[in-house]
Design a protein around this motif. Structure first.
Motif, PDB file in Angstrom:
ATOM      1  N   ALA A   7       6.649   6.332   3.390  1.00  0.00           N
ATOM      2  CA  ALA A   7       5.272   5.554   3.556  1.00  0.00           C
ATOM      3  C   ALA A   7       5.096   4.340   2.957  1.00  0.00           C
ATOM      4  O   ALA A   7       6.160   3.929   2.369  1.00  0.00           O
ATOM      5  CB  ALA A   7       4.179   6.549   2.751  1.00  0.00           C
ATOM      6  N   ASN A   8       4.022   3.766   3.318  1.00  0.00           N
ATOM      7  CA  ASN A   8       3.896   2.391   2.710  1.00  0.00           C
ATOM      8  C   ASN A   8       2.758   2.193   1.666  1.00  0.00           C
ATOM      9  O   ASN A   8       1.970   3.292   1.592  1.00  0.00           O
ATOM     10  CB  ASN A   8       3.366   1.187   3.730  1.00  0.00           C
ATOM     11  N   SER A   9       2.855   1.385   0.660  1.00  0.00           N
ATOM     12  CA  SER A   9       1.712   1.414  -0.330  1.00  0.00           C
ATOM     13  C   SER A   9       1.460   0.092  -0.769  1.00  0.00           C
ATOM     14  O   SER A   9       2.366  -0.971  -0.545  1.00  0.00           O
ATOM     15  CB  SER A   9       2.196   2.200  -1.493  1.00  0.00           C
ATOM     16  N   ARG A  14      12.310  -4.678   1.304  1.00  0.00           N
ATOM     17  CA  ARG A  14      10.938  -4.106   1.713  1.00  0.00           C
ATOM     18  C   ARG A  14       9.968  -4.109   0.898  1.00  0.00           C
ATOM     19  O   ARG A  14       8.786  -3.594   0.987  1.00  0.00           O
ATOM     20  CB  ARG A  14      11.304  -2.594   1.471  1.00  0.00           C
ATOM     21  N   LEU A  15       9.906  -5.120  -0.154  1.00  0.00           N
ATOM     22  CA  LEU A  15       9.036  -5.457  -0.963  1.00  0.00           C
ATOM     23  C   LEU A  15       8.340  -6.965  -0.809  1.00  0.00           C
ATOM     24  O   LEU A  15       9.194  -7.844  -0.414  1.00  0.00           O
ATOM     25  CB  LEU A  15       9.450  -5.521  -2.380  1.00  0.00           C
ATOM     26  N   SER A  16       7.219  -6.969  -1.028  1.00  0.00           N
ATOM     27  CA  SER A  16       6.412  -8.310  -0.827  1.00  0.00           C
ATOM     28  C   SER A  16       5.275  -8.513  -1.949  1.00  0.00           C
ATOM     29  O   SER A  16       4.803  -7.348  -2.181  1.00  0.00           O
ATOM     30  CB  SER A  16       5.871  -8.669   0.680  1.00  0.00           C
ATOM     31  N   ALA A  17       4.902  -9.734  -2.235  1.00  0.00           N
ATOM     32  CA  ALA A  17       3.945  -9.785  -3.012  1.00  0.00           C
ATOM     33  C   ALA A  17       3.014 -11.017  -2.655  1.00  0.00           C
ATOM     34  O   ALA A  17       3.636 -12.139  -2.243  1.00  0.00           O
ATOM     35  CB  ALA A  17       4.466  -9.876  -4.591  1.00  0.00           C
ATOM     36  N   LEU A  49      -1.166  -8.639  -5.356  1.00  0.00           N
ATOM     37  CA  LEU A  49      -0.755  -7.224  -4.289  1.00  0.00           C
ATOM     38  C   LEU A  49       0.619  -7.197  -4.381  1.00  0.00           C
ATOM     39  O   LEU A  49       1.229  -8.124  -4.078  1.00  0.00           O
ATOM     40  CB  LEU A  49      -1.513  -7.243  -3.356  1.00  0.00           C
ATOM     41  N   LEU A  50       1.381  -5.850  -4.638  1.00  0.00           N
ATOM     42  CA  LEU A  50       2.590  -5.720  -4.319  1.00  0.00           C
ATOM     43  C   LEU A  50       2.651  -4.709  -3.333  1.00  0.00           C
ATOM     44  O   LEU A  50       2.145  -3.459  -3.485  1.00  0.00           O
ATOM     45  CB  LEU A  50       3.224  -5.197  -5.569  1.00  0.00           C
TER      46      LEU A  50
END
Lengths: 113, 109
Positions: free
Chosen positions: B17-19, B58-61, B71-72
């Motif tokens: 899932a995404n969050s 897979r991470l962005s901010a 936002l993360l």
């Protein structure tokens, strides 16, 4: 580059005893910080050094906590005498400001019984 | 002093899932960082992001400094993403880094 080194990783002491923690920051980082993290909370600043001078120690309980940074490199944080509420993780961080932010060490988990 | 609020306080996801995690702050800042605290207590620096958008795998901010939030994003979550995510801000260069209370993320297989 090598990270921020801390020791010991764990320490269990009885109340009223004394304890000391050691931190070696990243080479070239002039600013060093000690943070206290109580379980379930975010870290809170205890003391900030710029080279070997204190910049901010407004939240350091000075009746029992002391810290020094000899020659602007390594630092030690001491608690004497310890209380039960001092049980926490003590985190050391260093920074090269305006470049890359803060880097934290692995922390020392202190349990006071 | 500056106030930092993170939401949600807890988040449970299924793997894949995404969050989106949010950080609001009460004043202009010179520095904003996102950290991941793993189960062993190590604070891992994810992003140094006082403004703009950054991505790392897979991470962005994204930080919108004028509106005082960051936002993360975590995409295709994995069980190893579990832990506490902290947002921390520095009001002026050389001042203290103030942390929020964190978001506890649990990713189930």
């Amino acid at each position: 580059e090598a990270g921020v080194a801390q020791s010991p990783r764990y320490k269990i002491i009885e109340k009223r005893q004394s304890v000391a923690f050691w931190c070696n920051p990243i080479s070239g980082h002039a600013t060093l910080y000690w943070y206290q993290q109580i379980l379930g909370q975010g870290p809170k600043l205890l003391i900030q050094f710029q080279n070997n001078g204190v910049v901010d120690d407004s939240q350091l309980p000075k009746d029992r906590f002391s810290a020094e940074r000899l020659k602007g490199v390594d630092s030690t944080l001491k608690i004497q005498p310890a209380k039960l509420e001092d049980s926490a993780v003590y985190l050391c961080a260093s920074s090269l400001q305006r470049v890359s932010g803060y880097t934290f060490g692995s922390g020392t988990r202190l349990t006071v019984v | 002093g500056i106030q930092v609020e993170q939401s949600p306080p807890d988040l449970i996801l299924q793997e894949g899932a995404n969050s989106t995690l949010r950080c609001n702050f009460s004043d202009s800042v010179n520095n904003l960082q996102w950290f991941h605290q793993n189960p062993w207590g190590q604070l891992i620096n994810l992003f140094y992001i006082p403004s703009g958008t950054k991505q790392n795998g897979r991470l962005s901010a994204t930080t919108v400094a004028t509106e005082r939030y960051s936002l993360l994003y975590i995409s295709s979550s994995q069980t190893t993403d579990s832990g506490v995510y902290f947002c921390a801000v520095e009001k002026t260069s050389g001042s203290r880094l103030t942390f929020g209370e964190g978001t506890q993320l649990t990713v189930n297989p």
